[in-house]
Design a protein around this motif. Structure first.
Motif, PDB file in Angstrom:
ATOM      1  N   LEU A 253       0.936  -1.168  -0.034  1.00 38.09           N
ATOM      2  CA  LEU A 253       0.148  -0.176  -0.041  1.00 38.09           C
ATOM      3  C   LEU A 253       1.032   1.292  -0.045  1.00 38.09           C
ATOM      4  CD1 LEU A 253      -2.914  -1.076   2.517  1.00 38.09           C
ATOM      5  CD2 LEU A 253      -2.669  -1.495   0.108  1.00 38.09           C
ATOM      6  N   SER A 254       1.892   1.081   0.533  1.00 39.99           N
ATOM      7  CA  SER A 254       3.027   2.434   0.879  1.00 39.99           C
ATOM      8  C   SER A 254       3.589   2.539  -0.465  1.00 39.99           C
ATOM      9  CB  SER A 254       3.632   2.136   2.040  1.00 39.99           C
ATOM     10  OG  SER A 254       4.728   3.200   2.241  1.00 39.99           O
ATOM     11  N   ARG A 255       3.747   1.484  -1.238  1.00 42.11           N
ATOM     12  CA  ARG A 255       4.487   1.728  -2.595  1.00 42.11           C
ATOM     13  C   ARG A 255       3.589   2.521  -3.364  1.00 42.11           C
ATOM     14  NH1 ARG A 255       5.306  -3.114  -3.551  1.00 42.11           N
ATOM     15  NH2 ARG A 255       3.861  -3.574  -5.158  1.00 42.11           N
ATOM     16  N   VAL A 256       2.393   1.767  -3.641  1.00 45.23           N
ATOM     17  CA  VAL A 256       1.538   2.481  -4.598  1.00 45.23           C
ATOM     18  C   VAL A 256       0.941   3.953  -4.247  1.00 45.23           C
ATOM     19  CG1 VAL A 256       0.475   0.274  -5.364  1.00 45.23           C
ATOM     20  CG2 VAL A 256      -0.574   1.374  -3.493  1.00 45.23           C
ATOM     21  N   ASN A 257       1.296   4.168  -3.093  1.00 43.50           N
ATOM     22  CA  ASN A 257       0.726   5.510  -2.623  1.00 43.50           C
ATOM     23  C   ASN A 257       1.550   6.597  -3.054  1.00 43.50           C
ATOM     24  OD1 ASN A 257      -0.720   7.130  -0.884  1.00 43.50           O
ATOM     25  ND2 ASN A 257       0.999   7.356   0.479  1.00 43.50           N
ATOM     26  N   GLU A 258       2.907   6.255  -3.233  1.00 39.08           N
ATOM     27  CA  GLU A 258       3.873   7.011  -3.735  1.00 39.08           C
ATOM     28  C   GLU A 258       3.693   7.467  -5.131  1.00 39.08           C
ATOM     29  OE1 GLU A 258       6.231   8.559  -1.853  1.00 39.08           O
ATOM     30  OE2 GLU A 258       5.132   7.712  -0.302  1.00 39.08           O
ATOM     31  N   THR A 259       3.024   6.527  -5.805  1.00 35.66           N
ATOM     32  CA  THR A 259       2.647   6.661  -7.346  1.00 35.66           C
ATOM     33  C   THR A 259       1.500   7.507  -7.543  1.00 35.66           C
ATOM     34  OG1 THR A 259       3.260   4.407  -7.856  1.00 35.66           O
ATOM     35  CG2 THR A 259       2.011   5.454  -9.321  1.00 35.66           C
ATOM     36  N   TYR A 260       0.426   7.296  -6.534  1.00 33.50           N
ATOM     37  CA  TYR A 260      -0.630   8.236  -6.343  1.00 33.50           C
ATOM     38  C   TYR A 260      -0.327   9.651  -6.444  1.00 33.50           C
ATOM     39  CZ  TYR A 260      -3.485   3.956  -5.369  1.00 33.50           C
ATOM     40  OH  TYR A 260      -3.874   2.733  -5.063  1.00 33.50           O
ATOM     41  N   LYS A 261       0.500   9.908  -5.611  1.00 32.03           N
ATOM     42  CA  LYS A 261       1.053  11.345  -5.119  1.00 32.03           C
ATOM     43  C   LYS A 261       1.428  11.962  -6.512  1.00 32.03           C
ATOM     44  CE  LYS A 261       2.636  10.591  -0.643  1.00 32.03           C
ATOM     45  NZ  LYS A 261       3.847  10.449   0.313  1.00 32.03           N
ATOM     46  N   PRO A 264      -1.624  13.853 -11.610  1.00 30.92           N
ATOM     47  CA  PRO A 264      -2.428  15.236 -11.798  1.00 30.92           C
ATOM     48  C   PRO A 264      -3.509  15.284 -11.274  1.00 30.92           C
ATOM     49  CG  PRO A 264      -0.902  14.932 -13.728  1.00 30.92           C
ATOM     50  CD  PRO A 264      -0.926  13.635 -13.022  1.00 30.92           C
ATOM     51  N   GLU A 265      -4.448  14.270 -11.811  1.00 26.03           N
ATOM     52  CA  GLU A 265      -6.003  13.997 -11.315  1.00 26.03           C
ATOM     53  C   GLU A 265      -6.166  13.772  -9.963  1.00 26.03           C
ATOM     54  OE1 GLU A 265      -4.939  11.884 -15.375  1.00 26.03           O
ATOM     55  OE2 GLU A 265      -4.148  11.866 -13.308  1.00 26.03           O
ATOM     56  N   PHE A 266      -5.041  13.190  -9.013  1.00 25.84           N
ATOM     57  CA  PHE A 266      -5.182  12.766  -7.830  1.00 25.84           C
ATOM     58  C   PHE A 266      -4.689  14.049  -6.950  1.00 25.84           C
ATOM     59  CE2 PHE A 266      -3.247  11.544  -3.641  1.00 25.84           C
ATOM     60  CZ  PHE A 266      -4.561  11.061  -2.957  1.00 25.84           C
ATOM     61  N   GLN A 267      -3.570  15.040  -7.418  1.00 26.15           N
ATOM     62  CA  GLN A 267      -3.420  16.320  -7.044  1.00 26.15           C
ATOM     63  C   GLN A 267      -4.652  17.351  -6.995  1.00 26.15           C
ATOM     64  OE1 GLN A 267       0.150  17.122  -9.069  1.00 26.15           O
ATOM     65  NE2 GLN A 267       1.397  15.428  -8.125  1.00 26.15           N
ATOM     66  N   ALA A 268      -4.951  17.345  -8.288  1.00 21.84           N
ATOM     67  CA  ALA A 268      -6.372  18.293  -8.250  1.00 21.84           C
ATOM     68  C   ALA A 268      -7.647  18.144  -7.411  1.00 21.84           C
ATOM     69  CB  ALA A 268      -6.661  18.349  -9.590  1.00 21.84           C
TER      70      ALA A 268
END
Length: 281
Positions: A253-261, A264-268
């Motif tokens: 979970l921690s590894r994929v979380n770094e990808t989410y960050k 751009p769609e997640f940031q917005a």
């Protein structure tokens, strides 16, 4: 001249003449109508358009007809609202943002109660369609706006994504809702309330870690963002920031979380980027 002594023959001849006259009249009527339509449209003929402009106009028309009518009732700190904002961004759907301040009790107003008698955000309004509950909203979006699908075609991966999303929506998030934690604080104190949230988030994350460890790659179930990711990304962010969950306990979970960050769609879609955000809180 030929005489028909048989009355049946005479009747057949008369019927044939009448039928022919009807067909001719129908043909003339159809021709007049068709000619009138062509003549009406011909003065409005537009000059030829090059292919690039045609594509731009087609995309603009699609966006206008399909997404401009979407309205999202949201609260900036709501993880359920965050899921929907994330999904709308992934699908490239624009929407009007209508803030509902949960701390001020705006969800109990008569206007909002007509949208959702359960008094929860998010609520999506699409024309005359009103959908509440983030899971229901995402499934609705998946059916109505199939571009950039959030569920894979493969039945096994689809079931996995629905299972992951269900764990978050039914076994983690409801146990740390703002209303629930406030009630617990009033009854047993803030420390116990925090411990309760940490306990159930940890149990849920452990289940997800075991469920996804053989599938997680760049994202939770492979190399594409799917439904589990849409639920998981906001849940991890809130768990770490608001409830001090140590994500190193959950390496996948921690590894994929770094990808989410980095999306751009997640940031917005993040809380601090919303118009009703209260900074420094």
């Amino acid at each position: 001249m030929k005489f028909f002594h048989n009355p049946n023959h005479l009747h057949s001849l008369v019927s044939s003449i009448i039928d022919t006259s009807k067909k001719k009249a129908q043909f003339n009527y159809f021709t007049r109508c068709f000619t009138t339509r062509v003549d009406f449209e011909s003065p409005h003929t537009n000059p030829p358009m090059d292919s690039s402009k045609l594509q731009e106009n087609t995309e603009a028309s699609y966006s206008s007809s399909s997404s401009s009518k979407l309205v999202l009732y949201s609260y900036w700190q709501s993880s359920c609202s965050w899921r929907v904002r994330f999904a709308l961004n992934l699908k490239g759907l624009s929407y009007d943002y209508k803030p509902v301040n949960l701390e001020k009790g705006e969800q109990f107003s008569p206007e909002f109660e007509r949208l959702n008698p359960l008094h929860c955000v998010p609520v999506l309004v699409d024309g005359d369609v009103v959908v509440s509950d983030s899971f229901a909203i995402l499934l609705y979006l998946e059916e109505k706006y199939p571009q950039r699908p959030l569920l894979p075609a493969d039945p096994r991966l689809k079931a996995l994504n629905l299972q992951g999303a269900s764990i978050i929506s039914s076994s983690i998030q409801p146990l740390h809702m703002l209303s629930k934690l406030k009630y617990m604080e009033e009854k047993i104190g803030s420390e116990e309330s925090l411990s309760w949230a940490q306990l159930h988030i940890g149990k849920g994350f452990l289940a997800l870690e075991k469920l996804l460890k053989d599938f997680a790659s760049k994202f939770a179930t492979g190399n594409e963002v799917y439904m589990t990711d849409v639920f998981l990304a906001p849940q991890i962010a809130i768990a770490a920031a608001r409830f001090n969950i140590n994500m190193s306990t959950f390496p996948s979970l921690s590894r994929v979380n770094e990808t989410y960050k980095g999306l751009p769609e997640f940031q917005a879609s993040s809380p601090e980027r919303q118009p009703d955000a209260v900074h420094g809180k």
